[in-house]
Design a protein around this motif. Sequence first.
Motif, mmCIF file in Angstrom:
data_model
loop_
_atom_site.group_PDB
_atom_site.id
_atom_site.type_symbol
_atom_site.label_atom_id
_atom_site.label_comp_id
_atom_site.label_asym_id
_atom_site.label_seq_id
_atom_site.Cartn_x
_atom_site.Cartn_y
_atom_site.Cartn_z
ATOM 1 N N CYS A 94 104.792 36.990 38.278
ATOM 2 C CA CYS A 94 104.402 35.757 37.597
ATOM 3 C C CYS A 94 104.380 34.638 38.628
ATOM 4 O O CYS A 94 104.791 34.832 39.773
ATOM 5 N N GLY A 95 103.886 33.476 38.224
ATOM 6 C CA GLY A 95 103.889 32.381 39.179
ATOM 7 C C GLY A 95 102.992 31.228 38.803
ATOM 8 O O GLY A 95 102.607 31.061 37.640
ATOM 9 N N VAL A 96 102.630 30.434 39.815
ATOM 10 C CA VAL A 96 101.899 29.190 39.600
ATOM 11 C C VAL A 96 100.588 29.221 40.373
ATOM 12 O O VAL A 96 100.565 29.498 41.575
ATOM 13 N N SER A 97 99.500 28.907 39.668
ATOM 14 C CA SER A 97 98.168 28.890 40.269
ATOM 15 C C SER A 97 97.794 27.476 40.711
ATOM 16 O O SER A 97 98.230 26.496 40.119
ATOM 17 N N ASP A 98 96.978 27.413 41.768
ATOM 18 C CA ASP A 98 96.433 26.118 42.191
ATOM 19 C C ASP A 98 94.937 26.034 41.893
ATOM 20 O O ASP A 98 94.185 25.358 42.589
ATOM 21 N N MET A 99 94.534 26.717 40.830
ATOM 22 C CA MET A 99 93.123 26.733 40.428
ATOM 23 C C MET A 99 92.614 25.331 40.128
ATOM 24 O O MET A 99 93.234 24.566 39.393
ATOM 25 N N ASN A 100 91.489 24.995 40.730
ATOM 26 C CA ASN A 100 90.819 23.723 40.474
ATOM 27 C C ASN A 100 89.549 23.960 39.674
ATOM 28 O O ASN A 100 89.046 25.082 39.608
ATOM 29 N N SER A 101 89.000 22.904 39.094
ATOM 30 C CA SER A 101 87.701 22.992 38.435
ATOM 31 C C SER A 101 86.625 22.819 39.500
ATOM 32 O O SER A 101 86.219 21.699 39.810
ATOM 33 N N VAL A 102 86.194 23.937 40.085
ATOM 34 C CA VAL A 102 85.216 23.891 41.173
ATOM 35 C C VAL A 102 83.921 23.231 40.713
ATOM 36 O O VAL A 102 83.318 22.430 41.436
ATOM 37 N N GLU A 103 83.498 23.531 39.500
ATOM 38 C CA GLU A 103 82.251 22.956 38.994
ATOM 39 C C GLU A 103 82.336 21.433 38.934
ATOM 40 O O GLU A 103 81.397 20.735 39.342
ATOM 41 N N SER A 104 83.462 20.902 38.450
ATOM 42 C CA SER A 104 83.632 19.450 38.375
ATOM 43 C C SER A 104 83.642 18.831 39.771
ATOM 44 O O SER A 104 83.109 17.736 39.985
ATOM 45 N N GLN A 105 84.245 19.538 40.709
ATOM 46 C CA GLN A 105 84.299 19.038 42.081
ATOM 47 C C GLN A 105 82.900 18.970 42.702
ATOM 48 O O GLN A 105 82.538 17.984 43.342
ATOM 49 N N ILE A 106 82.125 20.028 42.503
ATOM 50 C CA ILE A 106 80.755 20.041 43.030
ATOM 51 C C ILE A 106 79.922 18.948 42.370
ATOM 52 O O ILE A 106 79.128 18.252 43.034
ATOM 53 N N GLN A 107 80.098 18.755 41.067
ATOM 54 C CA GLN A 107 79.368 17.712 40.347
ATOM 55 C C GLN A 107 79.657 16.340 40.944
ATOM 56 O O GLN A 107 78.744 15.528 41.141
ATOM 57 N N LEU A 108 80.933 16.079 41.248
ATOM 58 C CA LEU A 108 81.309 14.783 41.818
ATOM 59 C C LEU A 108 80.718 14.610 43.211
ATOM 60 O O LEU A 108 80.189 13.537 43.543
ATOM 61 N N VAL A 111 78.030 15.937 44.469
ATOM 62 C CA VAL A 111 76.577 15.712 44.350
ATOM 63 C C VAL A 111 76.285 14.325 43.807
ATOM 64 O O VAL A 111 75.364 13.632 44.253
ATOM 65 N N LYS A 112 77.091 13.889 42.831
ATOM 66 C CA LYS A 112 76.904 12.563 42.243
ATOM 67 C C LYS A 112 77.037 11.464 43.302
ATOM 68 O O LYS A 112 76.241 10.517 43.336
ATOM 69 N N VAL A 113 78.022 11.588 44.164
ATOM 70 C CA VAL A 113 78.283 10.553 45.167
ATOM 71 C C VAL A 113 77.286 10.605 46.313
ATOM 72 O O VAL A 113 76.800 9.567 46.783
ATOM 73 N N THR A 114 76.941 11.806 46.769
ATOM 74 C CA THR A 114 76.098 11.942 47.969
ATOM 75 C C THR A 114 74.627 12.188 47.669
ATOM 76 O O THR A 114 73.792 12.073 48.570
ATOM 77 N N PHE A 167 81.013 4.496 45.574
ATOM 78 C CA PHE A 167 81.654 5.143 44.431
ATOM 79 C C PHE A 167 81.472 4.261 43.201
ATOM 80 O O PHE A 167 81.729 3.053 43.266
ATOM 81 N N SER A 168 81.041 4.847 42.109
ATOM 82 C CA SER A 168 80.860 4.087 40.871
ATOM 83 C C SER A 168 82.220 3.681 40.312
ATOM 84 O O SER A 168 83.257 4.264 40.660
ATOM 85 N N ASP A 169 82.215 2.698 39.431
ATOM 86 C CA ASP A 169 83.467 2.189 38.867
ATOM 87 C C ASP A 169 84.227 3.269 38.097
ATOM 88 O O ASP A 169 85.466 3.303 38.135
ATOM 89 N N ASP A 170 83.501 4.145 37.393
ATOM 90 C CA ASP A 170 84.175 5.177 36.609
ATOM 91 C C ASP A 170 84.869 6.198 37.512
ATOM 92 O O ASP A 170 85.886 6.788 37.129
#
Length: 335
Positions: free
Chosen positions: A136-150, A152-155, A314-317
Amino acid sequence: MKKQLLACAMALLASLPLIAGGQIEGTAQQSSGEKVYKIGVSKLLPHPALDKVEQGLQDYLATTDLKITFDLQNANGDISTVNSITQKFKSDKDDLVVGIATPSAQSLANTFSDIPVVYSAVTDPNQAGLNTGLVCGVSDMNSVESQIQLLVKVTNAKTIGNIYCSSEANGVVQMEQAKAACEKLGVAFVGVAVNNTSEVKMAAQSIIDRVDAIYIATDNAVISAFPAIDEVCNKAQKGLFSSDPSVAPDSNFLIAWGCDYYAIGINTGKVIEQCLKGTDPRTIGDNGAVYMTNTSDIELWLNLDQAKKLGYTFSDDVLKDAAVLIQDGKQVSQK
């Protein structure tokens, strides 16, 4: 008379504590009568994120009523050393073992079946085969899709590059997720595989002219060479995204968004406590896996200096969600 002296000498020797590796073993339990748990911790390599995990789990367990001795081992990124550490723990007959990062956790899980194996900083426990037995243990899983979206949004990138280690399960999984996210957004994806940390800089150089930005996931071999990637991206004036905020200080990143690894260590300590107090490892979290879902455990870092240098804003949001801003060379905490 000689027999009496010999008997006294043997009795004296029997009363002395055993000494192994320069450490006195078993004295705490003998003096207090309390159980002293031996925990072996195998860390894949020294790195700010993994070091924070190691420190966090120790700090948490120090607040409990458990008596624990730690054997902290570092493999320096070498798989043969990872396996040697595992065999050491087996010989030492530890009560519980901890694997920080996927290769270390896999080695322990493949060896131990009679004691709890706790993993930490493992992205996809199921893909890594860490979902059976007393694991058992602890994962460091991130939302890769959300990261890629951000990113692309910025750049407004048309092509995203990614470097991953082909021998690390978490690196391959996140590469595939990043590729799928790019396809969903209609963005081209260029991935390049490496076998170890020493190949990372050359890999970055091989794709830098074909991409608009580079995305780096929580791939241990790659993230360990972040300064080399930073150097290549900064020279080429390309945006750099890191899924590990611990590399953000003193680098030219554009966006860093991911788990707080000290918090991962704290949660790992909680899992260890449950195991030592008799909880079935498979009942902890989601079939043994604890995911970092609290917003307080996730950090977004934005580098305003680098954005200005590259012509991005970077947008305000996005700005309001940032935990830390880099502005005029200083870290500005917003939370």
